[in-house]
Design an enzyme around this catalytic site. Sequence first.
Site, mmCIF file in Angstrom:
data_model
loop_
_atom_site.group_PDB
_atom_site.id
_atom_site.type_symbol
_atom_site.label_atom_id
_atom_site.label_comp_id
_atom_site.label_asym_id
_atom_site.label_seq_id
_atom_site.Cartn_x
_atom_site.Cartn_y
_atom_site.Cartn_z
ATOM 1 N N MET A 185 130.061 39.352 70.727
ATOM 2 C CA MET A 185 130.040 39.936 72.074
ATOM 3 C C MET A 185 128.920 40.956 72.233
ATOM 4 O O MET A 185 128.250 41.318 71.268
ATOM 5 C CB MET A 185 131.379 40.594 72.359
ATOM 6 C CG MET A 185 132.424 39.641 72.870
ATOM 7 S SD MET A 185 133.866 40.567 73.420
ATOM 8 C CE MET A 185 134.762 39.252 74.246
ATOM 9 N N ASP A 215 129.818 47.295 73.704
ATOM 10 C CA ASP A 215 128.479 46.701 73.847
ATOM 11 C C ASP A 215 127.304 47.640 73.552
ATOM 12 O O ASP A 215 126.201 47.190 73.295
ATOM 13 C CB ASP A 215 128.289 46.155 75.269
ATOM 14 C CG ASP A 215 129.411 45.227 75.691
ATOM 15 O OD1 ASP A 215 130.029 44.620 74.806
ATOM 16 O OD2 ASP A 215 129.661 45.123 76.901
ATOM 17 N N ARG A 247 140.445 45.436 84.931
ATOM 18 C CA ARG A 247 139.368 45.396 85.927
ATOM 19 C C ARG A 247 140.042 45.278 87.285
ATOM 20 O O ARG A 247 140.958 44.483 87.452
ATOM 21 C CB ARG A 247 138.444 44.215 85.628
ATOM 22 C CG ARG A 247 137.788 44.379 84.253
ATOM 23 C CD ARG A 247 136.527 43.554 84.105
ATOM 24 N NE ARG A 247 135.757 44.013 82.958
ATOM 25 C CZ ARG A 247 135.875 43.513 81.721
ATOM 26 N NH1 ARG A 247 136.728 42.534 81.480
ATOM 27 N NH2 ARG A 247 135.129 43.980 80.749
ATOM 28 N N GLY A 301 132.834 51.718 81.024
ATOM 29 C CA GLY A 301 131.406 51.412 81.053
ATOM 30 C C GLY A 301 130.779 51.722 82.404
ATOM 31 O O GLY A 301 131.328 52.506 83.185
ATOM 32 N N GLY A 358 130.529 50.088 85.209
ATOM 33 C CA GLY A 358 131.373 49.829 86.382
ATOM 34 C C GLY A 358 132.345 50.978 86.595
ATOM 35 O O GLY A 358 132.523 51.473 87.717
ATOM 36 N N ARG A 362 136.919 43.368 69.413
ATOM 37 C CA ARG A 362 137.248 44.466 70.325
ATOM 38 C C ARG A 362 138.508 45.209 69.885
ATOM 39 O O ARG A 362 138.855 46.240 70.464
ATOM 40 C CB ARG A 362 137.397 43.930 71.740
ATOM 41 C CG ARG A 362 136.479 44.655 72.697
ATOM 42 C CD ARG A 362 136.312 43.967 73.997
ATOM 43 N NE ARG A 362 137.528 43.915 74.784
ATOM 44 C CZ ARG A 362 137.602 43.296 75.965
ATOM 45 N NH1 ARG A 362 136.525 42.720 76.462
ATOM 46 N NH2 ARG A 362 138.713 43.272 76.644
ATOM 47 N N ARG A 380 144.506 67.008 74.865
ATOM 48 C CA ARG A 380 144.778 68.236 74.098
ATOM 49 C C ARG A 380 143.888 69.379 74.552
ATOM 50 O O ARG A 380 144.339 70.523 74.644
ATOM 51 C CB ARG A 380 144.636 67.953 72.609
ATOM 52 C CG ARG A 380 145.733 66.987 72.175
ATOM 53 C CD ARG A 380 146.118 67.109 70.745
ATOM 54 N NE ARG A 380 147.369 66.388 70.539
ATOM 55 C CZ ARG A 380 147.788 65.952 69.365
ATOM 56 N NH1 ARG A 380 147.077 66.166 68.291
ATOM 57 N NH2 ARG A 380 148.933 65.318 69.252
HETATM 58 P P1 ADP Z 1 132.913 48.529 82.609
HETATM 59 O O1 ADP Z 1 133.403 49.845 83.089
HETATM 60 O O2 ADP Z 1 133.210 48.278 81.161
HETATM 61 O O3 ADP Z 1 131.466 48.279 82.990
HETATM 62 P P2 ADP Z 1 133.679 46.785 84.794
HETATM 63 O O4 ADP Z 1 132.280 46.522 85.231
HETATM 64 O O5 ADP Z 1 134.639 45.653 84.793
HETATM 65 O O6 ADP Z 1 133.763 47.392 83.327
HETATM 66 O O7 ADP Z 1 134.241 47.956 85.738
HETATM 67 C C1 ADP Z 1 135.534 48.474 85.551
HETATM 68 C C2 ADP Z 1 136.141 48.779 86.897
HETATM 69 O O8 ADP Z 1 135.383 49.795 87.546
HETATM 70 C C3 ADP Z 1 136.137 47.630 87.900
HETATM 71 O O9 ADP Z 1 137.209 46.748 87.698
HETATM 72 C C4 ADP Z 1 136.287 48.351 89.209
HETATM 73 O O10 ADP Z 1 137.624 48.758 89.436
HETATM 74 C C5 ADP Z 1 135.444 49.609 88.961
HETATM 75 N N1 ADP Z 1 134.105 49.398 89.511
HETATM 76 C C6 ADP Z 1 133.152 48.569 89.028
HETATM 77 N N2 ADP Z 1 132.050 48.580 89.815
HETATM 78 C C7 ADP Z 1 132.332 49.436 90.837
HETATM 79 C C8 ADP Z 1 131.608 49.877 91.983
HETATM 80 N N3 ADP Z 1 130.372 49.426 92.241
HETATM 81 N N4 ADP Z 1 132.232 50.763 92.802
HETATM 82 C C9 ADP Z 1 133.452 51.213 92.524
HETATM 83 N N5 ADP Z 1 134.189 50.836 91.471
HETATM 84 C C10 ADP Z 1 133.647 49.959 90.623
HETATM 85 O O1 F6P Z 2 132.153 44.864 77.920
HETATM 86 C C1 F6P Z 2 132.943 44.517 76.820
HETATM 87 C C2 F6P Z 2 133.080 43.020 76.705
HETATM 88 O O2 F6P Z 2 133.886 42.742 75.575
HETATM 89 C C3 F6P Z 2 131.761 42.249 76.615
HETATM 90 O O3 F6P Z 2 131.217 42.294 75.312
HETATM 91 C C4 F6P Z 2 132.197 40.864 77.040
HETATM 92 O O4 F6P Z 2 131.121 40.170 77.608
HETATM 93 C C5 F6P Z 2 133.268 41.146 78.064
HETATM 94 O O5 F6P Z 2 133.713 42.474 77.848
HETATM 95 C C6 F6P Z 2 134.444 40.218 77.990
HETATM 96 O O6 F6P Z 2 135.288 40.489 79.041
HETATM 97 P P1 F6P Z 2 136.797 39.981 79.133
HETATM 98 O O7 F6P Z 2 137.624 40.899 78.288
HETATM 99 O O8 F6P Z 2 137.126 40.112 80.575
HETATM 100 O O9 F6P Z 2 136.844 38.587 78.620
#
Ligand code: ADP
Ligand code: F6P
Length: 354
Positions: free
Chosen positions: A172, A130, A75, A105, A107, A257, A28
């Site tokens: 979690m 988290d 992911r 998050g 990642g 969640r 928006r």
């Molecule tokens: P979160 O964002 O909750 O920490 P993840 O760690 O699973 O969850 O990261 C989400 C997505 O972000 C991953 O599946 C991947 O596509 C991307 N990602 C994670 N780490 C990296 C990285 N070092 N470089 C680029 N992309 C990343």
């Molecule tokens: O980061 C959120 C979270 O729910 C964590 O608390 C937990 O460890 C993880 O994701 C679980 O991941 P998945 O949904 O892949 O089982």
Amino acid sequence: MKQFKRIGVLTSGGDAPGMNAAIRAVTREALLRGVEVMGIYRGYSGLIDGDIKPFSVRDVSNIINHGGSMLYSDRCPEFKTEEGMQKAIATCRKFGIDGIVAIGGDGTFRGATDLTLRGVPCVGIPGMIDNDISSTDNTIGFDTAMNTVLEMVDRLRDTCESHSRCAVVEVMGRNAGDIALQTGITTGATAAIIQELPFDEGALIEKIKKSRELGKHNFIVLVSEGMGHDFGPALTERIEAATGVESRFARLAHVVRGGHPTQRDRLMASRMGKFAVEELFNGRSNIVICERDNRILSCDIGFALTLDRMYKGKLKDGDLDKYTATEIAEMTALVEKRKAALASLAEVAAALSL
Ligand code: ADP
Ligand code: F6P
């Protein structure tokens, strides 16, 4: 300053209640400023595959009250490879996406940095239950998750009371014990066991024995999943063996969640989503939106990730080299503030639990 024509919004990593409120706010705010918005489905996978749809104001109506992510989340290991990254950049060119707001998050923020470095400016919004992003006091979904734990544990307490049992409840939080510690206090648990703090099992056993002698029926022990998958079930057996109090283990897992986001999460997500667009349009990128002392602000993603490592005691050689003394002092102060907040909550938990 860069003029944006069309931005994308996505959710990535574990979903969290309140993500929809953030998607709505981003959409928006951008539309209000005359910039088109593309909804990118399934996180970075959708960016690679071109799973993308233009959003109007109406596309994001009737979502603020729903948990999960209407954009879906996932992911995507492929996105971490140069090939996957290039596919994502090609999709941005194809769809004319010249900026992205990525909700997730750490990642997700790493991915946002990679995209920014390759010419697609990104802004991150912390959406995960988290609460493990040290640069922000709260992440979107944390409050809702805790409220769900409250409801679940209150129910467990009812049945523990009737049967004079102990419930060991794992929640979690990945590597952060925030959910367990805070709900340990607010459910009136006998203990909250988290990886950040020392745990004295002997003292817990004595406490349960003594309280039982004094007539206490129910016992709740909160355990953060960071203690390890086997910790909760094994502790349950040890408590029963050592105290004679019949004990049951419950893993709340993904239940916390989902569900309707709380007022707090909806409000913060709305403020963060709006601010993310303002920052992007003001020419800022590679930043994460944060809430500190109820103020919404932004911070460099590299700074935020280094700060996380500092908080967890996982700084790598050279991590601080590119930061000025002032920035390092700011990081240190934020780490100390967070640790002090945790210690103060631990004190409350220890004082009030019986
Ligand atoms: P979160 O964002 O909750 O920490 P993840 O760690 O699973 O969850 O990261 C989400 C997505 O972000 C991953 O599946 C991947 O596509 C991307 N990602 C994670 N780490 C990296 C990285 N070092 N470089 C680029 N992309 C990343
Ligand atoms: O980061 C959120 C979270 O729910 C964590 O608390 C937990 O460890 C993880 O994701 C679980 O991941 P998945 O949904 O892949 O089982």
